[in-house]
Scaffold this motif. Structure first.
Motif, PDB file in Angstrom:
ATOM      1  N   ARG A  50       0.584  -1.035   0.088  1.00  9.10           N
ATOM      2  CA  ARG A  50      -0.054  -0.088   0.041  1.00  9.10           C
ATOM      3  C   ARG A  50       0.843   1.326   0.176  1.00  9.10           C
ATOM      4  O   ARG A  50       0.482   2.216  -0.672  1.00  9.10           O
ATOM      5  CB  ARG A  50      -0.926   0.085   1.400  1.00  9.10           C
ATOM      6  N   ASP A 109      -6.036   1.858  -2.187  1.00  6.55           N
ATOM      7  CA  ASP A 109      -6.782   0.778  -2.039  1.00  6.55           C
ATOM      8  C   ASP A 109      -7.544   0.242  -3.386  1.00  6.55           C
ATOM      9  O   ASP A 109      -7.759  -0.922  -3.726  1.00  6.55           O
ATOM     10  CB  ASP A 109      -7.393   0.522  -0.729  1.00  6.55           C
ATOM     11  N   LEU A 131      -7.152  -3.002  -5.577  1.00  2.78           N
ATOM     12  CA  LEU A 131      -8.029  -3.865  -5.914  1.00  2.78           C
ATOM     13  C   LEU A 131      -7.951  -4.231  -7.538  1.00  2.78           C
ATOM     14  O   LEU A 131      -8.215  -5.346  -7.736  1.00  2.78           O
ATOM     15  CB  LEU A 131      -9.455  -3.238  -5.440  1.00  2.78           C
ATOM     16  N   GLY A 162      -5.560  -6.663  -8.215  1.00  2.00           N
ATOM     17  CA  GLY A 162      -5.613  -7.857  -7.388  1.00  2.00           C
ATOM     18  C   GLY A 162      -4.771  -8.090  -6.201  1.00  2.00           C
ATOM     19  O   GLY A 162      -4.062  -9.283  -5.624  1.00  2.00           O
ATOM     20  N   LEU A 205      -4.998  -6.057  -3.043  1.00  2.00           N
ATOM     21  CA  LEU A 205      -5.640  -5.668  -1.899  1.00  2.00           C
ATOM     22  C   LEU A 205      -5.149  -6.591  -0.649  1.00  2.00           C
ATOM     23  O   LEU A 205      -5.064  -6.048   0.400  1.00  2.00           O
ATOM     24  CB  LEU A 205      -7.052  -5.194  -2.240  1.00  2.00           C
ATOM     25  N   GLY A 206      -5.250  -7.666  -1.188  1.00  2.00           N
ATOM     26  CA  GLY A 206      -5.136  -8.680   0.116  1.00  2.00           C
ATOM     27  C   GLY A 206      -3.716  -8.753   0.459  1.00  2.00           C
ATOM     28  O   GLY A 206      -3.303  -9.324   1.714  1.00  2.00           O
ATOM     29  N   GLN A 207      -2.600  -8.264  -0.156  1.00  2.00           N
ATOM     30  CA  GLN A 207      -1.466  -7.820   0.028  1.00  2.00           C
ATOM     31  C   GLN A 207      -0.937  -6.754   0.483  1.00  2.00           C
ATOM     32  O   GLN A 207       0.188  -6.255   0.835  1.00  2.00           O
ATOM     33  CB  GLN A 207      -0.421  -8.187  -1.082  1.00  2.00           C
ATOM     34  N   ALA A 208      -1.938  -5.616   0.613  1.00  2.00           N
ATOM     35  CA  ALA A 208      -1.755  -4.269   0.987  1.00  2.00           C
ATOM     36  C   ALA A 208      -0.834  -4.222   2.164  1.00  2.00           C
ATOM     37  O   ALA A 208       0.182  -3.079   2.174  1.00  2.00           O
ATOM     38  CB  ALA A 208      -2.918  -3.709   1.300  1.00  2.00           C
ATOM     39  N   ASP A 209      -0.757  -4.874   3.358  1.00  2.00           N
ATOM     40  CA  ASP A 209       0.055  -4.669   4.488  1.00  2.00           C
ATOM     41  C   ASP A 209       1.284  -5.502   4.605  1.00  2.00           C
ATOM     42  O   ASP A 209       2.019  -5.429   5.456  1.00  2.00           O
ATOM     43  CB  ASP A 209      -0.820  -4.831   5.676  1.00  2.00           C
ATOM     44  N   ARG A 210       1.609  -6.175   3.470  1.00  2.00           N
ATOM     45  CA  ARG A 210       2.739  -6.905   3.185  1.00  2.00           C
ATOM     46  C   ARG A 210       3.793  -5.959   2.749  1.00  2.00           C
ATOM     47  O   ARG A 210       3.710  -5.589   1.759  1.00  2.00           O
ATOM     48  CB  ARG A 210       2.349  -8.179   2.532  1.00  2.00           C
TER      49      ARG A 210
END
Length: 250
Positions: free
Chosen positions: A98, A130, A134, A137, A139-144
């Motif tokens: 992000r 975000d 999205l 594809g 968004l599920g990795q945003a905090d990684r």
């Protein structure tokens, strides 16, 4: 009569005795996805670098929506609406996925480096970041941390950062390079869907002829700095002489 988004005219550059670009002339129209192919050393990446200001030609013109861009710095070309992603993703590996997009958004708003870190995380900007993630594809990795992404994810993030700058024309250098055979079509499906949704015209350098055939609407073949062929993928890539020039086999 259609108006081209990109006009390249008589573009020429030599590195010593080697012709990196030799009187290249091409028009690109809105909505096209132009695949650029050719053997190693054909001048493919040089062509992208000349368009985006990383190299300056000896002669010739490059016009974006009619405006001459030769002589501009890369950041000035970007500000006009020409995005760029690279063969090796240009990421901040210790920042989160992000935060990489947030940096791109801050650059788009022309904030100084010393002043943008605190407002970088403003709620409104996080929401925009975000939305971009999205679309790609991610968004599920945003905090990684970006450095933990697999190669396909890094490629997508690199393009997402360029996409966050709101380009009207996006140049991509080997978007599937280093990506596994299992991932490459997923990566390209995601990229093409995002570009189509936003109405972004694209040029992409690619070695994988299967990818070019499936995703390009048009193909440019470069060879020794010249355009050897320009046409629809089926006709160009099925030509035995073109295949020989590009791959070394008919």
């Amino acid at each position: 009569m259609r108006t081209p988004i990109l006009e390249v005219e008589d573009l020429t550059l030599h590195f010593g005795s080697i012709a990196a670009a030799e009187r290249v002339t091409v028009l690109v129209y809105p909505g096209e996805r132009v695949g650029i192919v050719g053997p190693n050393g054909a001048g493919k990446t040089t062509f992208l670098n000349l368009i985006t200001g990383y190299l300056r030609p000896e002669r010739g013109a490059v016009r974006f929506w009619g405006q001459e861009v030769v002589g501009l710095q890369p950041h000035q070309v970007t500000a006009l609406g020409v995005g760029r992603s690279f063969q090796i993703p240009q990421l901040f590996l210790t920042l989160t996925v992000r935060e990489n997009v947030l940096v791109a958004l801050a650059i788009r708003e022309r904030r100084g480096w010393t002043s943008f870190w605190k407002p970088l995380h403003e709620a409104s900007r996080v929401q925009v970041a975000d939305e971009v993630l999205l679309q790609f594809g991610l968004l599920g990795q945003a905090d990684r941390p970006a450095g933990e992404l697999p190669e396909g994810g890094r490629k997508l993030l690199d393009v997402a950062m360029a996409f966050a700058l709101r380009p009207r024309l996006l140049l991509m250098d080997e978007p599937t390079s280093g990506v596994s055979a299992q991932e490459k079509f997923r990566v390209m499906d995601t990229l093409v869907a995002a570009l189509q949704e936003a109405g972004v015209t694209s040029l992409f350098v690619e070695h994988d002829m299967e990818v070019v055939r499936r995703y390009a609407t048009r193909v440019l073949v470069l060879h020794n700095g010249r355009i050897l062929a320009d046409g629809v993928p089926g006709e160009v890539l099925d030509d035995p002489e073109i295949r020989l020039a590009v791959t070394g086999r008919r």
